[in-house]
Enzyme design. Structure first.
Site, PDB file in Angstrom:
ATOM      1  N   ARG A  51     -74.421 -43.879 -22.896  1.00 17.71           N
ATOM      2  CA  ARG A  51     -74.246 -45.213 -22.764  1.00 17.71           C
ATOM      3  C   ARG A  51     -75.025 -45.862 -23.772  1.00 17.71           C
ATOM      4  O   ARG A  51     -74.595 -46.901 -24.638  1.00 17.71           O
ATOM      5  CB  ARG A  51     -74.292 -45.796 -21.400  1.00 17.71           C
ATOM      6  CG  ARG A  51     -73.477 -47.000 -21.237  1.00 17.71           C
ATOM      7  CD  ARG A  51     -73.380 -47.114 -19.688  1.00 17.71           C
ATOM      8  NE  ARG A  51     -74.602 -46.915 -19.096  1.00 17.71           N
ATOM      9  CZ  ARG A  51     -75.071 -47.390 -17.910  1.00 17.71           C
ATOM     10  NH1 ARG A  51     -74.401 -48.505 -17.254  1.00 17.71           N
ATOM     11  NH2 ARG A  51     -76.391 -47.027 -17.398  1.00 17.71           N
ATOM     12  N   LYS A 148     -72.807 -29.581 -10.330  1.00 22.09           N
ATOM     13  CA  LYS A 148     -73.078 -29.812  -8.947  1.00 22.09           C
ATOM     14  C   LYS A 148     -73.992 -31.043  -8.781  1.00 22.09           C
ATOM     15  O   LYS A 148     -74.707 -31.373 -10.023  1.00 22.09           O
ATOM     16  CB  LYS A 148     -73.812 -28.644  -8.123  1.00 22.09           C
ATOM     17  CG  LYS A 148     -75.168 -28.431  -8.371  1.00 22.09           C
ATOM     18  CD  LYS A 148     -75.568 -27.151  -7.562  1.00 22.09           C
ATOM     19  CE  LYS A 148     -76.583 -27.538  -6.746  1.00 22.09           C
ATOM     20  NZ  LYS A 148     -78.154 -27.875  -6.927  1.00 22.09           N
ATOM     21  N   HIS A 178     -74.713 -22.581 -11.540  1.00 25.07           N
ATOM     22  CA  HIS A 178     -75.173 -22.005 -12.748  1.00 25.07           C
ATOM     23  C   HIS A 178     -75.776 -20.380 -12.080  1.00 25.07           C
ATOM     24  O   HIS A 178     -75.993 -19.730 -13.000  1.00 25.07           O
ATOM     25  CB  HIS A 178     -76.347 -22.325 -13.130  1.00 25.07           C
ATOM     26  CG  HIS A 178     -77.744 -22.427 -12.473  1.00 25.07           C
ATOM     27  ND1 HIS A 178     -77.997 -23.345 -11.634  1.00 25.07           N
ATOM     28  CD2 HIS A 178     -79.002 -22.018 -12.773  1.00 25.07           C
ATOM     29  CE1 HIS A 178     -79.130 -23.475 -10.884  1.00 25.07           C
ATOM     30  NE2 HIS A 178     -79.763 -22.367 -11.744  1.00 25.07           N
ATOM     31  N   LYS A 182     -75.771 -16.280 -13.843  1.00 29.66           N
ATOM     32  CA  LYS A 182     -77.073 -15.196 -13.962  1.00 29.66           C
ATOM     33  C   LYS A 182     -76.891 -13.735 -14.202  1.00 29.66           C
ATOM     34  O   LYS A 182     -75.769 -13.389 -13.488  1.00 29.66           O
ATOM     35  CB  LYS A 182     -78.039 -15.282 -12.742  1.00 29.66           C
ATOM     36  CG  LYS A 182     -78.647 -16.530 -12.667  1.00 29.66           C
ATOM     37  CD  LYS A 182     -79.893 -16.859 -11.604  1.00 29.66           C
ATOM     38  CE  LYS A 182     -80.228 -18.342 -11.250  1.00 29.66           C
ATOM     39  NZ  LYS A 182     -81.364 -18.599 -12.381  1.00 29.66           N
ATOM     40  N   GLU A 216     -88.784 -20.345  -4.426  1.00 26.61           N
ATOM     41  CA  GLU A 216     -89.455 -21.244  -5.643  1.00 26.61           C
ATOM     42  C   GLU A 216     -90.820 -21.564  -5.307  1.00 26.61           C
ATOM     43  O   GLU A 216     -91.157 -21.850  -4.260  1.00 26.61           O
ATOM     44  CB  GLU A 216     -88.517 -22.002  -5.772  1.00 26.61           C
ATOM     45  CG  GLU A 216     -86.856 -21.995  -6.059  1.00 26.61           C
ATOM     46  CD  GLU A 216     -86.445 -23.397  -6.494  1.00 26.61           C
ATOM     47  OE1 GLU A 216     -86.341 -23.443  -7.735  1.00 26.61           O
ATOM     48  OE2 GLU A 216     -86.026 -24.306  -5.457  1.00 26.61           O
ATOM     49  N   ASP A 235     -78.468 -28.596  -1.583  1.00 26.37           N
ATOM     50  CA  ASP A 235     -79.137 -28.336  -2.956  1.00 26.37           C
ATOM     51  C   ASP A 235     -78.845 -26.813  -3.283  1.00 26.37           C
ATOM     52  O   ASP A 235     -78.631 -26.575  -4.363  1.00 26.37           O
ATOM     53  CB  ASP A 235     -80.473 -28.923  -2.938  1.00 26.37           C
ATOM     54  CG  ASP A 235     -80.952 -28.599  -4.395  1.00 26.37           C
ATOM     55  OD1 ASP A 235     -80.459 -29.281  -5.354  1.00 26.37           O
ATOM     56  OD2 ASP A 235     -82.153 -28.002  -4.839  1.00 26.37           O
ATOM     57  N   HIS A 240     -75.610 -22.381  -4.118  1.00 21.61           N
ATOM     58  CA  HIS A 240     -76.113 -20.929  -4.612  1.00 21.61           C
ATOM     59  C   HIS A 240     -76.027 -19.948  -3.795  1.00 21.61           C
ATOM     60  O   HIS A 240     -75.431 -18.665  -4.106  1.00 21.61           O
ATOM     61  CB  HIS A 240     -77.354 -21.225  -5.385  1.00 21.61           C
ATOM     62  CG  HIS A 240     -77.517 -22.243  -6.202  1.00 21.61           C
ATOM     63  ND1 HIS A 240     -76.522 -22.587  -7.252  1.00 21.61           N
ATOM     64  CD2 HIS A 240     -78.514 -23.194  -6.559  1.00 21.61           C
ATOM     65  CE1 HIS A 240     -77.073 -23.459  -7.891  1.00 21.61           C
ATOM     66  NE2 HIS A 240     -78.160 -23.978  -7.496  1.00 21.61           N
ATOM     67  N   LYS A 331     -88.789 -24.181  -1.161  1.00 22.15           N
ATOM     68  CA  LYS A 331     -89.893 -24.853  -2.428  1.00 22.15           C
ATOM     69  C   LYS A 331     -91.056 -24.818  -2.031  1.00 22.15           C
ATOM     70  O   LYS A 331     -91.562 -24.705  -0.925  1.00 22.15           O
ATOM     71  CB  LYS A 331     -89.278 -26.394  -3.077  1.00 22.15           C
ATOM     72  CG  LYS A 331     -87.980 -26.570  -3.334  1.00 22.15           C
ATOM     73  CD  LYS A 331     -87.812 -27.581  -4.275  1.00 22.15           C
ATOM     74  CE  LYS A 331     -86.399 -27.766  -4.517  1.00 22.15           C
ATOM     75  NZ  LYS A 331     -86.071 -26.820  -5.782  1.00 22.15           N
TER      76      LYS A 331
HETATM   77  C1  BG6 Z   1     -80.552 -26.283  -8.821  1.00 22.34           C
HETATM   78  C2  BG6 Z   1     -81.234 -26.841  -7.707  1.00 22.34           C
HETATM   79  O1  BG6 Z   1     -79.352 -26.230  -8.626  1.00 22.34           O
HETATM   80  O2  BG6 Z   1     -81.178 -24.847  -8.696  1.00 22.34           O
HETATM   81  C3  BG6 Z   1     -82.900 -26.989  -7.694  1.00 22.34           C
HETATM   82  O3  BG6 Z   1     -80.879 -28.283  -7.681  1.00 22.34           O
HETATM   83  C4  BG6 Z   1     -83.286 -25.521  -7.953  1.00 22.34           C
HETATM   84  O4  BG6 Z   1     -83.436 -27.710  -6.721  1.00 22.34           O
HETATM   85  C5  BG6 Z   1     -82.498 -24.656  -9.249  1.00 22.34           C
HETATM   86  O5  BG6 Z   1     -84.747 -25.566  -8.457  1.00 22.34           O
HETATM   87  C6  BG6 Z   1     -83.060 -23.372  -9.078  1.00 22.34           C
HETATM   88  O6  BG6 Z   1     -82.550 -22.487 -10.222  1.00 22.34           O
HETATM   89  P1  BG6 Z   1     -83.165 -21.347 -10.624  1.00 22.34           P
HETATM   90  O7  BG6 Z   1     -82.215 -20.778 -11.751  1.00 22.34           O
HETATM   91  O8  BG6 Z   1     -84.619 -21.849 -11.398  1.00 22.34           O
HETATM   92  O9  BG6 Z   1     -83.437 -20.187  -9.611  1.00 22.34           O
END
Ligand code: BG6
Length: 483
Positions: A51, A148, A178, A182, A216, A235, A240, A331
């Site tokens: 935008r 997502k 994503h 991987k 994480e 999330d 995932h 996390k």
């Molecule tokens: C994202 C989440 O989809 O994946 C994040 O929204 C998360 O909260 C991330 O940290 C983790 O991805 P990766 O590739 O770092 O394991």
């Protein structure tokens, strides 16, 4: 070992949200690396769209900065950056209005692959899809890529699917998770279906249980506002972890073809047992030494959103009935570590008596230190009787494959190239996403109805104590969360 780079057809890739965080961190640096690898043919262009007022020259500067910050790890030859930047264009566009669309029409060519990356909030998906078709920017071969979160429950996901389906066929829609891009996640399929060794044992007769961990060290950081409305369930688990579970549990597809693979994943999701509350542990991290706790980070001292979740999941089908899958993600944990561990059953009968009671465990490490380890029982070296020990048959991809093993292509690079190639295998189909929400919704609704409050856990720990008990009740233990 030299990686094979298969060039794709020339393309115009429009990134809506072209100046956003994802574009800056992942999409643009990823495209640059593909360009350096020689995968982006002459005549391909990337068109940022957003935008804000900006011209193409300013966008090129923006892209150069993004690459300097997030894309430098694989140095390109001198001069390559300029070659890449020459392919960048920018249009100022209003997703909800008419501003800028004629400029985009003028820029686009119809003799190349046309792909449109919706790197924007889902509330704009419908508007973008409508305007793209209204302005004649798409044809039957054009593709759209959506990020997502794909909805926040079944109803919103269905509505998004409906909005997109008004303008695009399912084969044109690429829903990104994503994790599917991987390297090691794809290796799950290679290991399972490329070896005679594992598949005959891959069932409840031989597998005691399976653990899937995505740990994480980072907290919610600056994403508090988004995260507090989502939590670990929306999330990470709905997408995932669910995808990892599907790849581990699915039946062998008849071929490695997008719909064959996705049909099998869908069957797994549909066979998941409904969740019972005492099979789930939710957690929230406490403040660390110099980092705020979860509630502080999201700015809500009474937040009930989970930053950690552990759960015991059952799959009611012929292959898996009776074998629990334990999933956990969180996390601010002790280490960044994602792995899947298949724990095989004890021997039916040990000729060595108690000394022979070792189990085989197959561990697939997704990140970091990607690799596969198989715990094998051998004789303890030396004289003095038959004592047994368990040793790892360890394959680190970096060691076994040299530079290619360590030099992992980022998930986004791979997935964007798959979009241009028109290969949907690593993207979620609409019915898959809906099935995942259909399983997740009652769990979240249950927490809301009961006013469930997550347990606390120390930052830098392995999660709440209750998660340990979740397995202890079944006389099992979690693998250590270690890098
Ligand atoms: C994202 C989440 O989809 O994946 C994040 O929204 C998360 O909260 C991330 O940290 C983790 O991805 P990766 O590739 O770092 O394991």
């Amino acid at each position: 070992m030299v990686s094979r780079v298969i060039p794709v057809d020339p393309f115009d890739l429009v990134i809506f949200g072209g100046t956003g965080d994802l574009a800056r961190r992942k999409i643009l640096p990823g495209l640059f690396r593909r360009f350096c690898a020689g995968q982006m043919p002459n005549g391909s262009r990337v068109i940022g769209a957003a935008r804000g007022e900006m011209d193409s020259a300013a966008y090129r500067e923006f892209v150069a900065e993004a690459i300097a910050e997030f894309g430098g790890e694989r140095a390109c030859e001198d001069g390559t950056l300029d070659g890449f930047l020459e392919r960048m264009e920018f249009v100022t566009i209003d997703a909800r209005g008419e501003n800028g669309w004629s400029d985009l029409v003028e820029l686009m060519r119809d003799d190349v692959v046309r792909a449109f990356y919706f790197s924007v909030g889902p509330s704009l998906f419908g508007d973008l899809a409508e305007r793209l078709t209204k302005h004649g920017l798409t044809d039957a071969d054009s593709r759209i890529v959506v990020e997502k979160p794909f909805g926040r429950d079944l109803d919103t996901a269905k509505a998004l699917n409906r909005d997109l389906a008004k303008h695009f066929d399912e084969r044109q829609i690429y829903r990104i998770d994503h994790y599917l891009g991987k390297e090691t996640v794809q290796n799950l399929m290679a290991v399972r279906f490329g070896n005679m060794l594992f598949e005959p044992l891959w069932n409840s007769q031989y597998v005691d249980h399976i653990q899937i961990t995505v740990a994480e060290t980072v907290g919610v950081g600056g994403r508090g506002e988004y995260y507090d409305k989502s939590g670990a369930m929306r999330d990470m688990v709905q997408n995932h972890l669910m995808q990892l579970l599907c790849l581990i549990a699915m039946e062998p597809p008849s071929k490695f073809d997008p719909d064959a693979v996705r049909d099998e994943k869908l069957k797994v999701i549909r066979a998941l047992d409904p969740m019972v509350p005492h099979h789930i542990v939710r957690g929230q991290y406490e403040p660390g030494e110099d980092e705020p706790g979860y509630r502080e980070a999201v700015g809500d001292p009474r937040s009930r959103t989970e930053s950690y979740i552990a759960m015991k999941v059952g799959i009611s089908n012929w292959r898996w009935a009776g074998t629990p899958f334990y999933l956990r993600t969180g996390k601010r944990l002790k280490a960044r570590s994602s792995e899947i561990v298949v724990v095989f059953k004890e021997l039916n009968h040990s000729i060595f008596g108690e000394a022979g009671e070792h189990r085989n465990e197959l561990s697939i490490r997704l990140q970091p230190n990607e690799g596969i380890t198989l715990g094998v029982t051998i004789k303890e070296p030396g004289p003095g009787g038959m004592r047994l020990m368990n040793v790892p048959l360890d394959m680190s991809f970096a060691e076994a494959l040299g530079a290619d093993g360590a030099d992992q292509t980022d998930a986004y690079e791979r997935l964007i190239m798959d979009v241009i190639r028109g290969n949907q295998t690593l993207f979620m189909r609409g019915d898959e996403v809906e099935a995942a929400w259909a399983w997740t919704d009652p769990i979240i609704q249950g927490w809301e109805a009961r006013g469930d409050v997550p347990k606390t856990y120390d930052a830098g720990s392995e999660g709440p104590v209750d998660a340990v008990q979740l397995l202890a009740r079944d006389t099992r233990v979690w693998r250590k969360v270690a890098p």
